[in-house]
Design a protein around this motif. Sequence first.
Motif, mmCIF file in Angstrom:
data_model
loop_
_atom_site.group_PDB
_atom_site.id
_atom_site.type_symbol
_atom_site.label_atom_id
_atom_site.label_comp_id
_atom_site.label_asym_id
_atom_site.label_seq_id
_atom_site.Cartn_x
_atom_site.Cartn_y
_atom_site.Cartn_z
ATOM 1 N N VAL A 108 0.880 -1.168 0.000
ATOM 2 C CA VAL A 108 0.000 0.000 0.000
ATOM 3 C C VAL A 108 0.915 1.214 0.000
ATOM 4 O O VAL A 108 1.780 1.342 0.867
ATOM 5 N N PHE A 109 0.737 2.094 -0.985
ATOM 6 C CA PHE A 109 1.629 3.239 -1.124
ATOM 7 C C PHE A 109 1.060 4.451 -0.401
ATOM 8 O O PHE A 109 -0.129 4.559 -0.178
ATOM 9 N N GLY A 110 1.934 5.366 -0.043
ATOM 10 C CA GLY A 110 1.524 6.599 0.626
ATOM 11 C C GLY A 110 2.038 6.658 2.048
ATOM 12 O O GLY A 110 2.878 5.874 2.467
ATOM 13 N N THR A 111 1.513 7.602 2.797
ATOM 14 C CA THR A 111 1.905 7.787 4.193
ATOM 15 C C THR A 111 1.713 6.488 4.961
ATOM 16 O O THR A 111 0.677 5.839 4.852
ATOM 17 N N ASP A 112 2.721 6.109 5.756
ATOM 18 C CA ASP A 112 2.651 4.855 6.502
ATOM 19 C C ASP A 112 1.574 4.883 7.574
ATOM 20 O O ASP A 112 0.903 3.888 7.811
ATOM 21 N N ALA A 113 1.419 6.036 8.220
ATOM 22 C CA ALA A 113 0.427 6.132 9.289
ATOM 23 C C ALA A 113 0.172 7.597 9.615
ATOM 24 O O ALA A 113 0.991 8.463 9.348
ATOM 25 N N ILE A 114 -0.983 7.835 10.218
ATOM 26 C CA ILE A 114 -1.316 9.164 10.722
ATOM 27 C C ILE A 114 -1.579 9.010 12.213
ATOM 28 O O ILE A 114 -2.327 8.130 12.632
ATOM 29 N N HIS A 115 -0.926 9.857 12.986
ATOM 30 C CA HIS A 115 -1.065 9.837 14.442
ATOM 31 C C HIS A 115 -1.559 11.201 14.908
ATOM 32 O O HIS A 115 -1.384 12.200 14.229
ATOM 33 N N ILE A 116 -2.141 11.219 16.097
ATOM 34 C CA ILE A 116 -2.623 12.471 16.692
ATOM 35 C C ILE A 116 -2.042 12.601 18.094
ATOM 36 O O ILE A 116 -1.871 11.606 18.799
ATOM 37 N N GLN A 117 -1.750 13.834 18.457
ATOM 38 C CA GLN A 117 -1.195 14.121 19.778
ATOM 39 C C GLN A 117 -1.873 15.370 20.332
ATOM 40 O O GLN A 117 -2.120 16.327 19.594
ATOM 41 N N SER A 118 -2.165 15.335 21.605
ATOM 42 C CA SER A 118 -2.675 16.511 22.291
ATOM 43 C C SER A 118 -1.536 17.065 23.124
ATOM 44 O O SER A 118 -0.974 16.377 23.980
ATOM 45 N N LYS A 119 -1.172 18.347 22.839
ATOM 46 C CA LYS A 119 -0.055 18.956 23.548
ATOM 47 C C LYS A 119 -0.335 20.440 23.729
ATOM 48 O O LYS A 119 -0.634 21.142 22.770
#
Length: 182
Positions: A144-155
Amino acid sequence: MERADIQELEKIILEKSPITHEKLETVLNFFENQNLKSNITCQYIHVKNTGDSIRERDFLHLIHQHIVMFVLDFDEYGNMGGLTGNELVTKFTEIITKAKSKFQTKIENTGEVGELILFLLLEANGITQIMSKMRIKSNAEMPVFGTDAIHIQSKNDELIFHFGESKMYDDFNSAVDSAVKS
């Protein structure tokens, strides 16, 4: 988003995190972050060793323990309440088999293990995965091509999105070039 909403999201993120930074520190050494540019941070990390050996097996064991959480959605493995004995073993076996079936087996350098390591490093720092290529794969042998993963952070009452790209190269500059082009 309101401040209270962000704080509630931060609480949920911490509760769902499958690994802690302290757990990673049992098998990895972390060195101070290096800020290369305003939006790029690099950190040198290596597998711990003892006086006579590198503790690769400990690190590989840690990786193996988190395959299910990396590949599957929490809804697929998080609720096994009410199952006992044979039902529980059967469900456990199904979950592990499903998770392992997503990995490519015919290509030597797929990058999927690097994506799993990226997942562990980010999750251990309170940065939660919200999308992974592994979760949407329908054929293990097709990349699967493209960004490996998307993560979110609250800071600091802000939401930060991390677009993860895993590269494992012998040469740092080649890895950065490949990640930027990806």
